[in-house]
Design a protein around this motif. Structure first.
Motif, PDB file in Angstrom:
ATOM      1  N   ASP A  12       3.474   5.882 -10.929  1.00 11.25           N
ATOM      2  CA  ASP A  12       2.069   6.253 -11.038  1.00 11.25           C
ATOM      3  C   ASP A  12       1.277   5.115 -11.690  1.00 11.25           C
ATOM      4  O   ASP A  12       1.807   4.392 -12.541  1.00 11.25           O
ATOM      5  N   THR A  13      -0.003   4.975 -11.304  1.00 15.36           N
ATOM      6  CA  THR A  13      -0.784   3.827 -11.791  1.00 15.36           C
ATOM      7  C   THR A  13      -0.983   3.838 -13.311  1.00 15.36           C
ATOM      8  O   THR A  13      -1.278   2.807 -13.893  1.00 15.36           O
ATOM      9  N   PRO A  37      -0.521   4.017  -3.275  1.00 14.06           N
ATOM     10  CA  PRO A  37      -1.916   4.298  -2.883  1.00 14.06           C
ATOM     11  C   PRO A  37      -2.362   3.604  -1.589  1.00 14.06           C
ATOM     12  O   PRO A  37      -3.112   4.197  -0.806  1.00 14.06           O
ATOM     13  N   TYR A  38      -1.919   2.394  -1.332  1.00 19.97           N
ATOM     14  CA  TYR A  38      -2.318   1.709  -0.088  1.00 19.97           C
ATOM     15  C   TYR A  38      -1.661   2.371   1.125  1.00 19.97           C
ATOM     16  O   TYR A  38      -2.246   2.407   2.216  1.00 19.97           O
ATOM     17  N   GLU A 116       0.210  -3.807  -0.022  1.00 24.39           N
ATOM     18  CA  GLU A 116       1.317  -4.133  -0.908  1.00 24.39           C
ATOM     19  C   GLU A 116       1.700  -2.866  -1.638  1.00 24.39           C
ATOM     20  O   GLU A 116       0.941  -1.895  -1.648  1.00 24.39           O
ATOM     21  N   ILE A 118       2.398  -1.071  -5.272  1.00 27.83           N
ATOM     22  CA  ILE A 118       1.831  -1.407  -6.579  1.00 27.83           C
ATOM     23  C   ILE A 118       2.910  -1.637  -7.642  1.00 27.83           C
ATOM     24  O   ILE A 118       2.599  -1.844  -8.790  1.00 27.83           O
ATOM     25  N   GLU A 176      -8.237  -0.949   1.070  1.00 25.20           N
ATOM     26  CA  GLU A 176      -9.371  -0.036   0.922  1.00 25.20           C
ATOM     27  C   GLU A 176     -10.400  -0.283   2.016  1.00 25.20           C
ATOM     28  O   GLU A 176     -10.658  -1.428   2.376  1.00 25.20           O
TER      29      GLU A 176
END
Lengths: 245, 325
Positions: A12-13, A37-38, A116, A118, A176
């Motif tokens: 998680d970020t 996420p990407y 990529e 993360i 994004e």
């Protein structure tokens, strides 16, 4: 259209990063893992492109059984089926070889990855898959539209963008802008449990690279505070002390 | 070890990151007692090419074909790997630009090479061991990657290596690789420039704004400060998510990771995801009215105050400084 979306299971970020075994292993204890996420953006675009029964979205992950919650999440978001290649993702080349094999066998027309992951931020796997399969790849795209047999993508470049056309099959890594992430609804969450998740064994791949150790960034010195009514002193300090302007 | 460096041009011009990567590759060649060859693809004038010699390349392989004047990933990857073989290169170096990121993985597969992207330092070479330091976990850590293959591919992070003018010169040779229709399956239809603004990933100075600025209409002062400093503009994730600024300005773990000499954060509290994207900055300045903002913990300079009071003062101070220079 048959679309393959490559997904990665990442911390998680908000994770505070620490290491074990003399800084050679990432300490996963207490870490929450999420869908990269990407990759979520790639999945969202794939679902949009196949809306209305116009194709099929398969997600593929290289990971051990502990990545299945992330794979089920992707199914809940709207992927039709999933493949897990049963191996720890040793490095990008290893992962690329596994996915390229699946992608060739499944004859997908479009393969999407995130720009990529993360965790290791390599931005390597996508273009490697395409090279192994000998198909075109476009890295870091922010727009993808399809018109009959040709796709148009926008690729980010320093200070602008390139508009590129490409025929199928091809691979693109997305960033994004390509789509908004989709939040799974209750129906999606319920159906995710019964959607097909196939587990296949990994093939052997030469180890071309390995991480020998990790370091954490050195702590910064304490902040020098400047009062609001002396803001001009900041510019002076940046010029004559820090020498960056 | 012989080293090959790909010298990326944008519409015939080299950028700072290209000179950096040549200097970096020259240092590896020196470190290992090899020679450095550069390869250029596209239409670059001879006088521009010759500049590369100053930074330590002894030979430049020039590939000039109309079909290659804009970027074609597969063809470029094929040419770079053919050039690597022709000079017997053990190390191939590219810039970790958007283009480099798309190209290097393909080159690595073609050469059966181990690949490290975003190198931050020269490799550590001891006996047969070859290891390179790079960022990991989106700026929250570093990883030392060991390459076990005969040929190694490296991309260099922008702003990570100093340009060194060695005063050397290079010979320029035409290089004629073999490419086929198969290598030209993508076609650039159009290149859209985002005005003359400095691009964020390779900017030396960055001025970034967050939610503390209250709305997109207040970005005028951010842009003015950035333009006076010659800086790129960035923003936090909530700002780009709200559509106040375009996505390509989003700095952080899921946006752009930057490594400028100076990062000025205005009205950004410093969520862990944002800090990850700026941790490689050399000097960090934080302007925030909340003294408890986590960003102050990683800042070198800070002003606890209202951006709308502070930034106009900074703009005036930069004008004064520029008038003196």
């Amino acid at each position: 259209m048959k679309i393959l979306v490559c997904i990665s299971n990442v911390p998680d970020t908000t994770t505070k990063i620490t290491f074990n075994s003399n800084n050679t292993e990432f300490n996963t204890s207490g870490v929450q893992f999420i869908l990269n996420p990407y990759d979520e953006l790639a999945l969202a675009r794939a679902i949009e492109l196949t809306e209305g029964g116009n194709g099929n979205v398969t997600v593929v992950n290289v990971g051990l059984a502990n990545t299945e919650p992330t794979i089920r999440k992707a199914l809940a978001i709207g992927a039709d089926d999933a493949i897990r290649i049963n191996a720890a993702p040793a490095n990008a080349y290893f992962v690329a070889q596994q996915i390229a094999k699946i992608a060739k066998e499944g004859q997908y027309e479009l393969i999407l990855t995130g720009r990529e992951s993360i965790d290791y931020n390599g931005a390597q796997t996508g273009a490697m898959i395409a090279e192994i399969m000998d198909i075109p790849s476009i890295s870091i795209i922010k727009k993808l539209t399809i018109d009959a047999n040709t796709a148009t993508v926008e690729r980010e470049i320093e200070g602008g963008k390139e508009v590129i056309t490409v025929d199928f099959p091809f691979l693109a890594s997305v960033t994004e802008g390509v789509a908004e992430p989709k939040i799974p609804n209750m129906r999606g969450i319920m159906s995710a449990r019964t959607k097909p998740l196939q587990v296949v064994e990994a093939i052997a791949v030469d180890t071309l690279s390995s991480i020998s150790s990790f370091d954490l960034p050195a702590a910064r010195s304490t902040v020098k505070l400047i009062s609001t009514n002396e803001s001009a002193k900041l510019i002076e300090a940046l010029h004559s002390e820090a020498k960056v302007i | 070890m012989n080293v090959l460096v790909y010298i990326e041009n944008i519409t015939g011009k080299f950028k700072k990151s290209t000179y950096e990567v040549v200097s970096y590759a020259a240092a590896i060649a020196k470190q290992t007692g090899g020679t450095l060859t550069a390869v250029s693809i596209g239409n670059v004038e001879a006088s521009t090419l010759a500049e590369i010699g100053k930074y330590g390349a002894s030979k430049i392989l020039n590939v000039q074909q109309d079909a290659l004047s804009s970027f074609v990933n597969q063809a470029y990857a094929s040419i770079i790997s053919q050039a690597a073989k022709s000079v017997d290169a053990s190390v191939v170096v590219l810039s970790n630009t958007f283009t480099g990121k798309g190209l290097a993985p393909r080159v690595a597969v073609k050469l059966a090479a181990g690949y490290v992207d975003g190198a931050l330092e020269l490799p550590t070479i001891t006996g047969n061991s070859f290891s390179v330091k790079r960022g990991a976990f989106s700026g929250k850590a570093f990883a030392n990657v060991t390459l076990n293959s005969a040929i190694k591919v490296i991309t260099l992070s922008p702003n990570a290596y100093q340009i060194n003018d060695l005063g050397t010169t290079a010979t320029i040779e035409d290089f004629n690789p073999s490419t086929g229709a198969h290598d030209f399956q993508t076609m650039v239809k159009e290149i859209i420039r985002a005005s003359d603004k400095i691009s964020l990933p390779d900017a030396e100075l960055v001025v970034s704004g967050g939610r503390g600025l209250k709305g997109p209409e207040n970005w005028g002062m951010i842009e003015e400060l950035a333009s006076l400093l010659g800086a790129a503009t960035g923003c936090s994730k909530p700002v780009s998510d709200s559509g106040w600024r375009p996505h390509e300005e989003h700095v952080g773990q899921t946006g752009i990771a930057v490594a400028p000499n100076l990062y000025i954060a205005i009205g950004i509290s410093g969520a862990i995801q944002h800090l990850a994207g700026v941790s490689a900055s050399k000097v960090i300045v934080v302007i925030n009215k909340d003294p408890e903002a986590p960003f102050f913990k990683v800042a070198d300079y800070g002003i606890v105050g209202d951006a709308f009071e502070v930034v106009p003062q900074l703009i005036e101070a930069v004008k004064v400084l520029k008038a003196q220079a």
